[in-house]
Design an enzyme around this catalytic site. Structure first.
Site, PDB file in Angstrom:
ATOM      1  N   GLU A   1       1.953   1.910  -3.402  1.00 39.40           N
ATOM      2  CA  GLU A   1       0.836   2.480  -4.175  1.00 39.40           C
ATOM      3  C   GLU A   1       0.821   4.010  -4.008  1.00 39.40           C
ATOM      4  O   GLU A   1       0.673   4.757  -4.978  1.00 39.40           O
ATOM      5  CB  GLU A   1      -0.479   1.863  -3.701  1.00 39.40           C
ATOM      6  CG  GLU A   1      -1.706   2.406  -4.418  1.00 39.40           C
ATOM      7  CD  GLU A   1      -2.832   2.692  -3.461  1.00 39.40           C
ATOM      8  OE1 GLU A   1      -3.197   3.880  -3.320  1.00 39.40           O
ATOM      9  OE2 GLU A   1      -3.360   1.732  -2.830  1.00 39.40           O
TER      10      GLU A   1
ATOM     11  N   HIS B   1       0.816  -1.209   0.000  1.00 31.97           N
ATOM     12  CA  HIS B   1       0.000   0.000   0.000  1.00 31.97           C
ATOM     13  C   HIS B   1       0.857   1.270   0.000  1.00 31.97           C
ATOM     14  O   HIS B   1       0.533   2.254  -0.668  1.00 31.97           O
ATOM     15  CB  HIS B   1      -0.936  -0.052   1.214  1.00 31.97           C
ATOM     16  CG  HIS B   1      -1.715   1.195   1.450  1.00 31.97           C
ATOM     17  ND1 HIS B   1      -1.499   2.010   2.538  1.00 31.97           N
ATOM     18  CD2 HIS B   1      -2.696   1.774   0.725  1.00 31.97           C
ATOM     19  CE1 HIS B   1      -2.334   3.033   2.476  1.00 31.97           C
ATOM     20  NE2 HIS B   1      -3.071   2.933   1.396  1.00 31.97           N
TER      21      HIS B   1
END
Lengths: 431, 471
Positions: free
Chosen positions: B88, B85
């Protein structure tokens, strides 16, 4: 990207895209006074019907906070010949879905159904009964009242809900928009309050019917006429008074959460105000434009103070709020507040730069097709135009209205509605 | 529109919702699809291994462009949880040719909207744009697929943002916290035990090098697929993809270790205390997911059972526990038959005021016992199927939803073209099969129960007292 090339390219692009028009909207009134807006679209076998009543929380009687939402929640829990289980099962059998909500101005009931006659016919029959003949059975009333109280108590433990409730109460003072359900006010409601609220507010004169989808004009006319005949004609809603503006101030409420929740704002403009466009364009640069706004850059990107920070204008029937909101680790709430106020003050005195103005226009004009690329989105827009009686060419002229905004108009509009001395601040979190 | 994680939220705030039923089609839908101007799906594989899937939908002059990477939080290892994440987030922080923040600026200038999401199984990026801006989006995505800068200073700011996201979405959200702790107990070996956003301590010690290592290991055309849905011509999209993505080279991917969860043998129970008013009870049974699309039966039957229990307002849990017995303010079930890792069937909700967690749990168990003893009625099953068909048609109103459907199926190794077979299998589920799976899987030995024990706030806030500073 070369800035000069962008400038030229973008101007060309704007010129091309300004040609885009909204969907063809037809408008008429039913004999009993409901306003109807219709967009015909046969590309999918889907029909959407949304009925908006001037039956939001601002229409609640004094001491009856919570009656608007409770009335709305009980509409589909009993009609002549069918109890709540039969209604929900019937909808599910048809593959139809009911949705909706209540805000300060509106109570909305939306039906999405397949458009084949054997599906849409029975689904629309149910919608008529739900709007015109709800029985408000006593056992369902008592249960939904208890569930609402439980949800309100739960919300009062959450920093975001506490901040929001405090903010609304603070910016609207004695105005009906300040009215908010509490566990106490809902506990005190009786079934007769709900019946009264329905009788006074759910009628044809207060209704706007938005229809989008796989239907002919003649079928839409019949549908709207049937729907409005199922309700009493009633009387149109009276206009709400303009709220007095708050005199600023800061409110801090302790909370054990890891993050503090910050809200700043005040009532600003009505739906339909021509200054909406300069405010919309300006706010894109200030805090509305997602990752490219000044607040996002200063608060999130440069300092890592928050995951999300944003600002928006929400015009209502009366002066709706401007709000800046964010959450940050409670130890750094004061720093986040300082940075936010600095960004706002600079923006108010200088307005956006020409480059920011261009970027805002590029996005708001360029993204126009994305606002209308599904029946669902068209429905939202059309329902809004209908309920707030916006011009029928509102969407057709949307891009043009944005294109005409200048830095000077942004600065003038912002300084008219955002007076720092009237801005309210709420901080929930910390000691 | 804060960055990152529609899916992260979906997974760690609450169990995956019943939305997956919307995957099913029916004869009705097939008839609809065969009409003129309706969606057609095409696929093309580039020499570097990147697959491009295009669905033509000409209802509006827009398109959605997505890049999906076959890597999610389940590919992380201890000590660096949350890195999928975090990467990301870092994907928006620049390449040599597109500076920090420039990605968002260019998408915005194109009149587009963009974001990304990380799940246990995958990481995906998307832009919704007017159709004529698609080439630029491909250029931007192809650039960051291999040329990310991962600057130290940008990292040190962004990791703070991610920690704020964790505070916002997990630490201060009792339901999300409960779900996080429950997952860590239901799974002891499989990486589904770890929250997608990562443990706070791992975020605090994470470095730009961790993110770089992740990027080098997993971001390559042969570990990705591109989906375009919209008013496009598929051959033109394939040519664009060749032009922008075709120049990237394939890389050798790391081996993925199986990390199989040992069989559970005995009930697990945990209690979490957090500031709240309402208690929550969450029950999770270990169940199978689709591994052999043709031979499997049980995952399809579990999908239908979930719909019968909680697919609409008058479904069993709501009708019996909320409406008739008034035992609960909310009661729901959820199950997702498609995932890379092991499956759980969830039942959860909150007891009504005056009712205990124990009473509510007994109510949920009684509903399961009822299915085990008497099965489900034919009309309940037919109703669940009717809803699924309608939902699939409604999905055609959203290009984004259609792209998500393709992406999620592909992420677990189901070719989107197989979709119709799944529908057939779901339509074929019988009442007996539903009763069979209830008997087979709803046993205490594979159950985990998590309870939220609500704690009063230290000092009740006077949120409704008069505001200071008003005339």
């Amino acid at each position: 990207m070369n800035p000069m090339r962008c400038l030229i390219g973008c101007v060309l692009l704007l010129a091309v895209q300004l040609a885009a028009a909204g969907p063809k909207i037809e408008r008429w009134q039913t004999p009993s006074g409901a306003r109807v807006l219709f967009v015909e679209s046969h590309s999918l076998p889907i029909l959407d019907v949304q009925v908006d009543f001037a039956a939001g929380t601002a229409r609640e009687a004094d001491g009856k906070a919570g009656s608007a939402a409770l009335t709305h929640a009980l509409l589909d829990l009993g009609v002549p010949g069918m109890d709540e289980t039969q209604i929900a099962s019937r909808l599910a059998d048809l593959g139809a879905k009911l949705s909706g909500g209540v805000d300060m101005d509106r109570a909305s009931v939306a039906l999405r159904t397949l458009s084949m006659a054997d599906k849409r016919g029975p689904a629309l029959d149910l919608l008529r009964q739900i709007l015109g003949q709800p029985l408000f059975p006593n056992d369902a009333f008592e249960r939904e009242r208890a569930r609402t109280v439980a949800a309100l108590k739960e919300a009062l433990t959450r920093p975001d809900a506490i901040a929001s409730k405090t903010f609304w109460a603070a910016i609207y003072g004695a105005h009906p928009y300040a009215r908010q359900a509490t566990p106490e006010s809902v506990s005190a409601l009786e079934r007769s309050d709900v019946i009264d609220f329905h009788a006074s507010n759910y009628n044809a004169q207060r209704a706007t019917i938005a229809i989008v989808g796989d239907l002919s004009r003649a079928e839409a006319e019949a549908l709207a006429a049937d729907l409005s005949l199922a309700m009493p004609a009633g009387k149109p809603a009276e206009a709400l008074a303009e709220p007095a503006l708050p005199s600023g101030g800061e409110r801090r409420i302790a909370h054990p959460a890891a993050q503090a929740h910050l809200l700043l704002g005040l009532p600003t403009i009505r739906r339909g105000d021509p200054e909406f466009f300069p405010l919309l364009v300006g706010n894109y640069s200030l805090g509305g434009g997602g990752f490219v706004s000044r607040l996002m850059k200063e608060v999130r990107d440069k300092r890592g103070l928050a995951y999300s920070v944003q600002s928006y204008f929400h015009p209502l029937g009366q002066l709706g709020p401007f709000q800046i909101g964010m959450q940050t680790k409670k130890e750094q709430a004061d720093e986040a507040l300082r940075v936010t106020r600095e960004v706002l003050a600079t923006f108010l005195s200088q307005g956006p730069s020409e480059a920011e103005l261009l970027a805002a226009k590029q996005n708001l004009i360029g993204s126009f097709p994305l606002r209308l690329d599904s029946n669902r989105k068209i429905l939202e827009n059309v329902a809004l135009i209908g309920f707030y009686d916006l011009p029928l060419d509102y969407l057709d002229r949307y891009q043009e209205n944005i294109e005409r905004v200048t830095v000077e108009r942004v600065r003038a509009a912002f300084s008219r509605v955002l007076r720092p001395g009237q801005m309210v601040t709420v901080v929930v979190g910390g000691e | 529109m804060p960055a990152a994680c529609t899916d992260t939220c979906k997974f760690y705030q609450k169990p995956p919702m019943t939305m997956r039923y919307a995957r099913m089609i029916h004869l009705l839908l097939i008839l609809v699809l065969s009409g003129p101007a309706m969606a057609e799906t095409y696929e093309h594989r580039l020499a570097n291994g990147l697959r491009v899937i295009v669905k033509e939908d000409r209802r509006a002059p827009t398109a959605v462009h997505m890049v999906w990477y076959r890597v999610g939080s389940m590919d992380e290892t201890s000590g660096s949880t949350g890195v999928a994440h975090v990467l990301e987030h870092m994907m928006f922080k620049g390449t040599p040719s597109v500076g920090p923040g420039e990605f968002n600026r260019r998408v915005a200038a194109a009149g587009g909207r963009d974001n990304a999401f990380t799940s246990r199984d995958y990481t995906a990026y998307f832009q919704q744009v007017p159709k004529e801006r698609l080439p630029e989006m491909m250029q931007l995505e192809a650039d960051r697929m291999r040329h990310l800068t991962l600057d130290e200073n940008e990292f040190s700011q962004e990791i703070k943002v991610v920690m704020e996201e964790r505070r916002l979405r997990t630490e201060d959200q009792p339901q999300a916290l409960l779900f996080e702790r429950m997952s860590a107990m239901a799974f002891q070996s499989h990486p589904y035990r770890v929250p997608i956003i990562g443990w706070m301590s791992d975020l605090e010690s994470m470095t730009a090098a961790d993110a770089r290592d992740w990027y080098e290991r997993w971001y390559a055309p042969n570990n990705a697929y591109v989906i375009v849905v919209g008013d496009v011509e598929h051959q033109a999209v394939f040519r664009l993809a060749e032009q922008h993505y075709g120049q990237l080279s394939a890389r050798t991917l790391s081996a993925r270790k199986p990390q199989i969860e040992p069989a559970q043998a005995g009930l697990r129970r945990l209690v979490v205390k957090a500031p709240a008013e309402l208690p929550i009870v969450m029950m999770a049974y270990k169940v199978p997911v689709i591994r052999d699309l043709e031979r499997d039966i049980d995952p399809y039957a579990l999908e239908m059972l979930s719909a019968v229990l909680a697919g609409h307002e008058a479904a069993r849990l709501s009708r019996n526990l909320v409406r008739q017995q008034r035992l609960a303010v909310d009661a729901a079930a959820s199950y997702d038959s498609t995932s890379r890792g092991p499956g759980l069937f969830y039942l959860y909700g909150s007891p009504s005021e005056g009712k205990t967690r124990t009473e509510f749990e007994a109510g949920l168990r009684a509903e399961l016992a009822l299915v085990q003893r008497d099965g489900v009625a034919a009309d309940e099953l037919a109703r669940a199927k009717a809803q699924l068909i309608a939902a699939q048609i409604y999905k055609l109103d959203s290009m984004f939803a259609q792209a998500m459907e393709i992406g999620q199926l592909e992420s677990v190794g189901i070719a989107h073209a197989q979709h119709r077979r799944m529908i057939d299998k779901l339509q074929a589920v019988s009442a007996e099969q539903v009763q069979d799976v209830a008997r087979k899987y709803f046993v205490d030995d594979v159950l985990t129960v998590a309870e939220l024990d609500p704690q009063p706030l230290p000092r009740a806030p006077r949120a409704r007292s008069p505001f200071v500073g008003r005339h």
